[in-house]
Design a protein around this motif. Structure first.
Motif, PDB file in Angstrom:
ATOM      1  N   VAL A 175      27.115   2.633   2.432  1.00  9.99           N
ATOM      2  CA  VAL A 175      25.886   2.638   1.651  1.00  9.99           C
ATOM      3  C   VAL A 175      25.388   4.077   1.548  1.00  9.99           C
ATOM      4  O   VAL A 175      25.009   4.683   2.558  1.00  9.99           O
ATOM      5  N   ALA A 176      25.394   4.637   0.333  1.00 10.77           N
ATOM      6  CA  ALA A 176      24.978   6.024   0.119  1.00 10.77           C
ATOM      7  C   ALA A 176      23.621   6.043  -0.571  1.00 10.77           C
ATOM      8  O   ALA A 176      23.480   5.544  -1.681  1.00 10.77           O
ATOM      9  N   THR A 177      22.614   6.603   0.090  1.00  7.16           N
ATOM     10  CA  THR A 177      21.285   6.696  -0.501  1.00  7.16           C
ATOM     11  C   THR A 177      20.967   8.146  -0.863  1.00  7.16           C
ATOM     12  O   THR A 177      21.649   9.073  -0.435  1.00  7.16           O
ATOM     13  N   ASN A 178      19.893   8.284  -1.652  1.00 10.45           N
ATOM     14  CA  ASN A 178      19.364   9.632  -1.870  1.00 10.45           C
ATOM     15  C   ASN A 178      18.221   9.859  -0.864  1.00 10.45           C
ATOM     16  O   ASN A 178      18.215   9.273   0.216  1.00 10.45           O
ATOM     17  N   GLU A 179      17.257  10.684  -1.227  1.00 10.30           N
ATOM     18  CA  GLU A 179      16.159  10.978  -0.303  1.00 10.30           C
ATOM     19  C   GLU A 179      15.335   9.731   0.035  1.00 10.30           C
ATOM     20  O   GLU A 179      14.659   9.693   1.074  1.00 10.30           O
ATOM     21  N   ASN A 180      15.376   8.737  -0.837  1.00  9.06           N
ATOM     22  CA  ASN A 180      14.716   7.459  -0.549  1.00  9.06           C
ATOM     23  C   ASN A 180      15.665   6.623   0.302  1.00  9.06           C
ATOM     24  O   ASN A 180      16.422   5.799  -0.196  1.00  9.06           O
ATOM     25  N   ASP A 181      15.598   6.859   1.596  1.00 11.36           N
ATOM     26  CA  ASP A 181      16.674   6.462   2.505  1.00 11.36           C
ATOM     27  C   ASP A 181      16.354   5.231   3.342  1.00 11.36           C
ATOM     28  O   ASP A 181      16.818   5.098   4.476  1.00 11.36           O
ATOM     29  N   VAL A 182      15.579   4.304   2.792  1.00 15.11           N
ATOM     30  CA  VAL A 182      15.213   3.118   3.563  1.00 15.11           C
ATOM     31  C   VAL A 182      16.449   2.328   4.001  1.00 15.11           C
ATOM     32  O   VAL A 182      16.501   1.809   5.132  1.00 15.11           O
ATOM     33  N   LEU A 183      17.460   2.239   3.141  1.00 14.02           N
ATOM     34  CA  LEU A 183      18.680   1.512   3.508  1.00 14.02           C
ATOM     35  C   LEU A 183      19.494   2.273   4.543  1.00 14.02           C
ATOM     36  O   LEU A 183      20.032   1.675   5.486  1.00 14.02           O
ATOM     37  N   ASP A 184      19.602   3.573   4.394  1.00 14.36           N
ATOM     38  CA  ASP A 184      20.326   4.367   5.391  1.00 14.36           C
ATOM     39  C   ASP A 184      19.658   4.238   6.756  1.00 14.36           C
ATOM     40  O   ASP A 184      20.338   4.085   7.789  1.00 14.36           O
ATOM     41  N   GLU A 185      18.340   4.261   6.768  1.00 17.67           N
ATOM     42  CA  GLU A 185      17.630   4.104   8.037  1.00 17.67           C
ATOM     43  C   GLU A 185      17.959   2.760   8.685  1.00 17.67           C
ATOM     44  O   GLU A 185      18.195   2.681   9.900  1.00 17.67           O
ATOM     45  N   PHE A 186      17.995   1.699   7.885  1.00 17.97           N
ATOM     46  CA  PHE A 186      18.298   0.391   8.463  1.00 17.97           C
ATOM     47  C   PHE A 186      19.707   0.343   9.035  1.00 17.97           C
ATOM     48  O   PHE A 186      19.913  -0.106  10.173  1.00 17.97           O
ATOM     49  N   PHE A 187      20.695   0.789   8.263  1.00 20.28           N
ATOM     50  CA  PHE A 187      22.076   0.659   8.734  1.00 20.28           C
ATOM     51  C   PHE A 187      22.387   1.599   9.905  1.00 20.28           C
ATOM     52  O   PHE A 187      23.291   1.328  10.687  1.00 20.28           O
ATOM     53  N   ARG A 188      21.610   2.662  10.044  1.00 17.59           N
ATOM     54  CA  ARG A 188      21.796   3.553  11.201  1.00 17.59           C
ATOM     55  C   ARG A 188      21.042   3.074  12.438  1.00 17.59           C
ATOM     56  O   ARG A 188      21.522   3.217  13.557  1.00 17.59           O
ATOM     57  N   THR A 189      19.837   2.506  12.223  1.00 21.93           N
ATOM     58  CA  THR A 189      18.943   2.261  13.355  1.00 21.93           C
ATOM     59  C   THR A 189      18.569   0.792  13.551  1.00 21.93           C
ATOM     60  O   THR A 189      18.063   0.428  14.622  1.00 21.93           O
ATOM     61  N   GLY A 190      18.749  -0.040  12.533  1.00 18.50           N
ATOM     62  CA  GLY A 190      18.315  -1.430  12.622  1.00 18.50           C
ATOM     63  C   GLY A 190      16.884  -1.648  12.188  1.00 18.50           C
ATOM     64  O   GLY A 190      16.389  -2.782  12.178  1.00 18.50           O
ATOM     65  N   ARG A 191      16.196  -0.589  11.817  1.00 20.19           N
ATOM     66  CA  ARG A 191      14.802  -0.689  11.387  1.00 20.19           C
ATOM     67  C   ARG A 191      14.727  -0.648   9.863  1.00 20.19           C
ATOM     68  O   ARG A 191      15.199   0.296   9.248  1.00 20.19           O
ATOM     69  N   TYR A 192      14.137  -1.687   9.287  1.00 21.10           N
ATOM     70  CA  TYR A 192      13.943  -1.749   7.837  1.00 21.10           C
ATOM     71  C   TYR A 192      12.463  -1.525   7.558  1.00 21.10           C
ATOM     72  O   TYR A 192      11.625  -2.382   7.853  1.00 21.10           O
ATOM     73  N   LYS A 193      12.133  -0.369   7.016  1.00 22.40           N
ATOM     74  CA  LYS A 193      10.737   0.014   6.776  1.00 22.40           C
ATOM     75  C   LYS A 193      10.582   0.465   5.332  1.00 22.40           C
ATOM     76  O   LYS A 193      11.118   1.509   4.943  1.00 22.40           O
ATOM     77  N   VAL A 194       9.885  -0.327   4.538  1.00 22.32           N
ATOM     78  CA  VAL A 194       9.692   0.035   3.130  1.00 22.32           C
ATOM     79  C   VAL A 194       8.692   1.184   3.052  1.00 22.32           C
ATOM     80  O   VAL A 194       7.794   1.314   3.888  1.00 22.32           O
ATOM     81  N   ARG A 195       8.871   2.024   2.042  1.00 20.76           N
ATOM     82  CA  ARG A 195       8.038   3.224   1.919  1.00 20.76           C
ATOM     83  C   ARG A 195       6.798   2.999   1.048  1.00 20.76           C
ATOM     84  O   ARG A 195       5.792   3.644   1.222  1.00 20.76           O
ATOM     85  N   GLY A 196       6.928   2.105   0.062  1.00 25.78           N
ATOM     86  CA  GLY A 196       5.824   1.906  -0.867  1.00 25.78           C
ATOM     87  C   GLY A 196       5.880   2.903  -2.007  1.00 25.78           C
ATOM     88  O   GLY A 196       6.517   3.966  -1.932  1.00 25.78           O
ATOM     89  N   SER A 197       5.193   2.601  -3.097  1.00 24.79           N
ATOM     90  CA  SER A 197       5.239   3.421  -4.312  1.00 24.79           C
ATOM     91  C   SER A 197       4.786   4.852  -4.053  1.00 24.79           C
ATOM     92  O   SER A 197       5.382   5.811  -4.558  1.00 24.79           O
ATOM     93  N   ALA A 198       3.730   5.016  -3.266  1.00 25.83           N
ATOM     94  CA  ALA A 198       3.164   6.346  -3.051  1.00 25.83           C
ATOM     95  C   ALA A 198       4.104   7.257  -2.280  1.00 25.83           C
ATOM     96  O   ALA A 198       4.010   8.486  -2.377  1.00 25.83           O
ATOM     97  N   ASN A 199       5.023   6.665  -1.518  1.00 22.24           N
ATOM     98  CA  ASN A 199       5.937   7.461  -0.695  1.00 22.24           C
ATOM     99  C   ASN A 199       7.385   7.391  -1.179  1.00 22.24           C
ATOM    100  O   ASN A 199       8.304   7.664  -0.410  1.00 22.24           O
TER     101      ASN A 199
END
Length: 322
Positions: free
Chosen positions: A133-157
């Motif tokens: 899974v290759a993400t850009n700077e919006n790395d919510v998926l990369d964070e999940f597959f690396r750490t197990g934490r799924y944290k949405v950023r929201g529109s503002a972020n």
């Protein structure tokens, strides 16, 4: 693609949502220059996630959906994901000599639909070693597959990047993988997404499920930045004489980082370089080639409506134009 496929079709109306002023000029012109009366481009004041949320809200209003016979053509639609499964079989057969071989795929990923199709192909028995899974700077998926934490950023972020189709803070097809991960327990999926709705995240890092993501399902991930895209586009052109787009560059950069000796790696190319001229010019000091007939597309008159990120407003527009 949906607009061009359905333009001029009798009995069909297309209401296409896109984030206002967050696409490249070429992409915008491809869509907004269509003058067919059955095509309606709605430029939403917001990001891609806002558009996706509105589509879901419209689809979840079952009475409205039934009254106006509404369907979707993006990756929320199961048929779209199923069609993408074919890519993985085609790629596998092209890269192997026998069915005992394994192949890894690197997939530029924002909304998770394409790589979800790879997951489905793997579940069907295709010998896939890794789904990267290759993400850009919006790395919510990369964070999940690396750490197990799924944290949405929201529109503002959500960052506006040079690979804009991946500027997404929550992946709409991600639930489909999690459903498999939790043993197809719908109530557990519901509980996880209720946690997302209330707190913005869930965390599986301490759960036995986290180890299954790579060990059982073959997922890996990584992140690419604007500087990485420029370097990858430049290297690919210098090495092979091939111009790749920004999203494909993200996939190639991350794929090469995760590549294993002896395992063929296929990076899915996801867009035309012509859609992202400014970045190609920055990387190569030249413009990418354009498809015939689209040389001066930005000069064509454009027809679109700018609207707030409001599902009720969008529904009222649909009702008034069917």
């Amino acid at each position: 693609a949906a607009e061009y496929a359905m333009r001029g079709k009798q009995g069909v109306r297309v209401f296409m949502l896109s984030p206002h002023e967050k696409m490249s000029p070429f992409q915008t012109a491809q869509m907004f220059s269509l003058q067919d009366p059955n095509i309606f481009n709605l430029a939403v004041r917001g990001v891609f996630d806002d558009c996706q949320d509105i589509v879901k809200a419209v689809s979840n209003d079952h009475a409205f959906k039934a009254k106006y016979k509404i369907g979707t053509v993006n990756s929320i639609n199961w048929a779209r994901v199923v069609a993408q499964v074919v890519y993985y079989f085609k790629g596998y057969f092209a890269a192997t000599q026998n069915n005992d071989q394994q192949v890894s795929f690197s997939v530029p990923s924002g909304n998770f639909g394409n790589v979800c199709a790879g997951h489905i192909a793997r579940m069907m028995g295709l010998p896939i070693r890794k789904l990267i899974v290759a993400t850009n700077e919006n790395d919510v998926l990369d964070e999940f597959f690396r750490t197990g934490r799924y944290k949405v950023r929201g529109s503002a972020n959500t960052w506006q990047t040079s690979s804009p189709s991946m500027d997404i803070s929550k992946a709409s097809n991600f639930e489909r993988f999690i459903f498999d991960l939790v043993g197809r327990d719908a109530e557990q999926v519901r509980a996880l997404w209720q946690a997302v709705d209330s707190t913005g995240e869930f965390d599986l890092s301490a759960s036995p499920l986290f180890a299954k993501i790579s060990a059982e399902y073959g997922f890996a991930s990584g992140k690419s930045t604007h500087a990485d895209r420029l370097a990858t586009i430049r290297h690919t052109f210098e090495q092979y004489g091939v111009i790749i787009d920004t999203h494909t560059a993200d996939g190639l950069k991350v794929g090469l980082e995760q590549r294993e000796a002896g395992v063929p790696l296929i990076c899915l190319e996801t867009a035309l370089p012509a859609k992202f001229e400014a970045t190609i010019r920055e990387a190569l000091d030249r413009d990418p080639p354009r498809p015939a007939g689209l040389e001066n597309i930005e000069a064509l008159p454009q027809r679109f409506e700018v609207m707030d990120a409001d599902a009720e407003q969008i529904k009222a527009f649909i009702a008034a134009h069917v």
